[in-house]
Design a protein around this motif. Sequence first.
Motif, PDB file in Angstrom:
ATOM      1  N   GLN A 227       0.823  -1.214   0.000  1.00 37.02           N
ATOM      2  CA  GLN A 227       0.000   0.000   0.000  1.00 37.02           C
ATOM      3  C   GLN A 227       0.855   1.262   0.000  1.00 37.02           C
ATOM      4  O   GLN A 227       0.416   2.311  -0.486  1.00 37.02           O
ATOM      5  CB  GLN A 227      -0.959  -0.006   1.194  1.00 37.02           C
ATOM      6  CG  GLN A 227      -0.320   0.049   2.570  1.00 37.02           C
ATOM      7  CD  GLN A 227       0.092   1.431   3.009  1.00 37.02           C
ATOM      8  OE1 GLN A 227      -0.529   2.419   2.610  1.00 37.02           O
ATOM      9  NE2 GLN A 227       1.137   1.521   3.828  1.00 37.02           N
ATOM     10  N   LEU A 232      -3.737   6.963  -2.822  1.00 44.91           N
ATOM     11  CA  LEU A 232      -4.594   6.808  -1.649  1.00 44.91           C
ATOM     12  C   LEU A 232      -5.801   5.897  -1.905  1.00 44.91           C
ATOM     13  O   LEU A 232      -6.050   4.956  -1.135  1.00 44.91           O
ATOM     14  CB  LEU A 232      -5.073   8.184  -1.171  1.00 44.91           C
ATOM     15  CG  LEU A 232      -5.877   8.202   0.132  1.00 44.91           C
ATOM     16  CD1 LEU A 232      -5.045   7.696   1.302  1.00 44.91           C
ATOM     17  CD2 LEU A 232      -6.389   9.611   0.418  1.00 44.91           C
ATOM     18  N   ALA A 233      -6.564   6.169  -2.951  1.00 44.11           N
ATOM     19  CA  ALA A 233      -7.771   5.384  -3.202  1.00 44.11           C
ATOM     20  C   ALA A 233      -7.431   3.922  -3.465  1.00 44.11           C
ATOM     21  O   ALA A 233      -8.095   3.003  -2.960  1.00 44.11           O
ATOM     22  CB  ALA A 233      -8.550   5.964  -4.381  1.00 44.11           C
ATOM     23  N   GLU A 234      -6.383   3.698  -4.242  1.00 46.80           N
ATOM     24  CA  GLU A 234      -5.964   2.330  -4.545  1.00 46.80           C
ATOM     25  C   GLU A 234      -5.481   1.617  -3.281  1.00 46.80           C
ATOM     26  O   GLU A 234      -5.747   0.427  -3.084  1.00 46.80           O
ATOM     27  CB  GLU A 234      -4.859   2.352  -5.595  1.00 46.80           C
ATOM     28  CG  GLU A 234      -4.444   0.981  -6.089  1.00 46.80           C
ATOM     29  CD  GLU A 234      -3.341   1.048  -7.128  1.00 46.80           C
ATOM     30  OE1 GLU A 234      -2.698   0.009  -7.363  1.00 46.80           O
ATOM     31  OE2 GLU A 234      -3.133   2.136  -7.700  1.00 46.80           O
ATOM     32  N   ALA A 235      -4.788   2.364  -2.415  1.00 44.87           N
ATOM     33  CA  ALA A 235      -4.290   1.778  -1.171  1.00 44.87           C
ATOM     34  C   ALA A 235      -5.441   1.323  -0.269  1.00 44.87           C
ATOM     35  O   ALA A 235      -5.391   0.239   0.327  1.00 44.87           O
ATOM     36  CB  ALA A 235      -3.412   2.787  -0.435  1.00 44.87           C
ATOM     37  N   TYR A 236      -6.483   2.164  -0.154  1.00 43.65           N
ATOM     38  CA  TYR A 236      -7.629   1.770   0.667  1.00 43.65           C
ATOM     39  C   TYR A 236      -8.372   0.587   0.070  1.00 43.65           C
ATOM     40  O   TYR A 236      -8.805  -0.321   0.779  1.00 43.65           O
ATOM     41  CB  TYR A 236      -8.580   2.954   0.866  1.00 43.65           C
ATOM     42  CG  TYR A 236      -8.238   3.776   2.086  1.00 43.65           C
ATOM     43  CD1 TYR A 236      -8.325   3.219   3.355  1.00 43.65           C
ATOM     44  CD2 TYR A 236      -7.820   5.103   1.979  1.00 43.65           C
ATOM     45  CE1 TYR A 236      -8.000   3.957   4.473  1.00 43.65           C
ATOM     46  CE2 TYR A 236      -7.505   5.854   3.095  1.00 43.65           C
ATOM     47  CZ  TYR A 236      -7.593   5.273   4.346  1.00 43.65           C
ATOM     48  OH  TYR A 236      -7.268   5.999   5.459  1.00 43.65           O
ATOM     49  N   ALA A 237      -8.529   0.569  -1.242  1.00 40.51           N
ATOM     50  CA  ALA A 237      -9.209  -0.557  -1.885  1.00 40.51           C
ATOM     51  C   ALA A 237      -8.422  -1.844  -1.667  1.00 40.51           C
ATOM     52  O   ALA A 237      -8.992  -2.909  -1.371  1.00 40.51           O
ATOM     53  CB  ALA A 237      -9.387  -0.278  -3.378  1.00 40.51           C
ATOM     54  N   HIS A 238      -7.114  -1.751  -1.804  1.00 35.60           N
ATOM     55  CA  HIS A 238      -6.270  -2.936  -1.635  1.00 35.60           C
ATOM     56  C   HIS A 238      -6.308  -3.446  -0.192  1.00 35.60           C
ATOM     57  O   HIS A 238      -6.515  -4.641   0.048  1.00 35.60           O
ATOM     58  CB  HIS A 238      -4.835  -2.619  -2.029  1.00 35.60           C
ATOM     59  CG  HIS A 238      -3.879  -3.743  -1.783  1.00 35.60           C
ATOM     60  ND1 HIS A 238      -3.927  -4.933  -2.470  1.00 35.60           N
ATOM     61  CD2 HIS A 238      -2.840  -3.863  -0.902  1.00 35.60           C
ATOM     62  CE1 HIS A 238      -2.975  -5.738  -2.036  1.00 35.60           C
ATOM     63  NE2 HIS A 238      -2.303  -5.106  -1.079  1.00 35.60           N
ATOM     64  N   THR A 239      -6.129  -2.538   0.766  1.00 31.75           N
ATOM     65  CA  THR A 239      -6.086  -2.982   2.159  1.00 31.75           C
ATOM     66  C   THR A 239      -7.457  -3.434   2.659  1.00 31.75           C
ATOM     67  O   THR A 239      -7.542  -4.271   3.558  1.00 31.75           O
ATOM     68  CB  THR A 239      -5.527  -1.872   3.070  1.00 31.75           C
ATOM     69  OG1 THR A 239      -6.254  -0.648   2.857  1.00 31.75           O
ATOM     70  CG2 THR A 239      -4.051  -1.648   2.781  1.00 31.75           C
ATOM     71  N   ALA A 240      -8.531  -2.932   2.067  1.00 24.70           N
ATOM     72  CA  ALA A 240      -9.865  -3.447   2.405  1.00 24.70           C
ATOM     73  C   ALA A 240      -9.989  -4.907   1.990  1.00 24.70           C
ATOM     74  O   ALA A 240     -10.537  -5.740   2.733  1.00 24.70           O
ATOM     75  CB  ALA A 240     -10.948  -2.605   1.732  1.00 24.70           C
ATOM     76  N   ARG A 241      -9.467  -5.239   0.819  1.00 24.60           N
ATOM     77  CA  ARG A 241      -9.474  -6.628   0.369  1.00 24.60           C
ATOM     78  C   ARG A 241      -8.617  -7.502   1.279  1.00 24.60           C
ATOM     79  O   ARG A 241      -8.984  -8.635   1.607  1.00 24.60           O
ATOM     80  CB  ARG A 241      -8.977  -6.724  -1.075  1.00 24.60           C
ATOM     81  CG  ARG A 241      -9.924  -6.126  -2.118  1.00 24.60           C
ATOM     82  CD  ARG A 241      -9.503  -6.472  -3.536  1.00 24.60           C
ATOM     83  NE  ARG A 241      -8.227  -5.871  -3.891  1.00 24.60           N
ATOM     84  CZ  ARG A 241      -8.096  -4.667  -4.452  1.00 24.60           C
ATOM     85  NH1 ARG A 241      -9.170  -3.929  -4.708  1.00 24.60           N
ATOM     86  NH2 ARG A 241      -6.902  -4.207  -4.766  1.00 24.60           N
ATOM     87  N   MET A 243      -8.013  -6.929   4.451  1.00 28.30           N
ATOM     88  CA  MET A 243      -8.729  -7.082   5.722  1.00 28.30           C
ATOM     89  C   MET A 243      -9.810  -8.161   5.639  1.00 28.30           C
ATOM     90  O   MET A 243      -9.983  -8.961   6.569  1.00 28.30           O
ATOM     91  CB  MET A 243      -9.355  -5.750   6.138  1.00 28.30           C
ATOM     92  CG  MET A 243      -8.368  -4.721   6.642  1.00 28.30           C
ATOM     93  SD  MET A 243      -7.732  -5.079   8.303  1.00 28.30           S
ATOM     94  CE  MET A 243      -9.147  -4.620   9.309  1.00 28.30           C
TER      95      MET A 243
END
Length: 271
Positions: A227, A232-241, A243
Amino acid sequence: MVYGPTMTDTILIERRHDRIAELRLNRPEARNALSRELIGALDEAVTRLGKDPGIHVIVIFADGTAFCAGHDLREIRAARAGPDEGRLFFEELMAACSDLMRRIVLCPKPVIAGVAGIATAAGCQLVASCDLAVASTEAGFATPGVDIGLFCSTPMVALTRNVGRKAAMEMLLTGDPVSAARALELGLVNRVVDADRLEDETLALAARIAAKSPRTLRIGKRAFYEQAEMPLAEAYAHTARVMVANLLEQDAKEGIGAFLDKRPPSWEPLS
């Protein structure tokens, strides 16, 4: 446990403390400079220990008065005697060193540097490549290649991923040493301790981490570095997956249940 023929003729000593692997640079007469051989030994050990289910954390120490003085300049000078003036050796050396630093970052186990004495050039790069670093009050850090006509370009990669740009550029352009206290301010190390407490404090930190779920540590370390390179947006999408996948792991089920039931968790061993 010590790997290699004896304590005195191996360049890398390996010991185990329960779930912690200790690697100790053992070229004190050369200020633990990263010769081609030592780079290879470190790379092999980190790769092997990263796959060892019995090891949860790797710690790197060094014998002698220096943690690591960077590349072995005598080895570099000797290589100039070749017909290509050392080009092939230099290419292989830089590639091998870069591979080692990437191997530490990509290793599924947390890697902690315990730094006593100086860590300069590629030695500073080694500290910056580790996930955490504990320094003694007597430690010092520098990227002094500019003083000998060799800008610390590869150490710059790890350095700029640890400290701010202005601070990194000052270290790179001046070559001036940075104290342990200043390295702590810059974010290059996590904590500074008295010299006689360095190994105990570093191993205690490793033990606290090693007590966590090894599967969760592996998931978290990988996601951290992934991440960090994303918008930023890509990082949140990736870390949501990440999680969601983590929540479906047995250790998350066990950890949450243990917390709610007020009992110690029982982690699954890594396969």
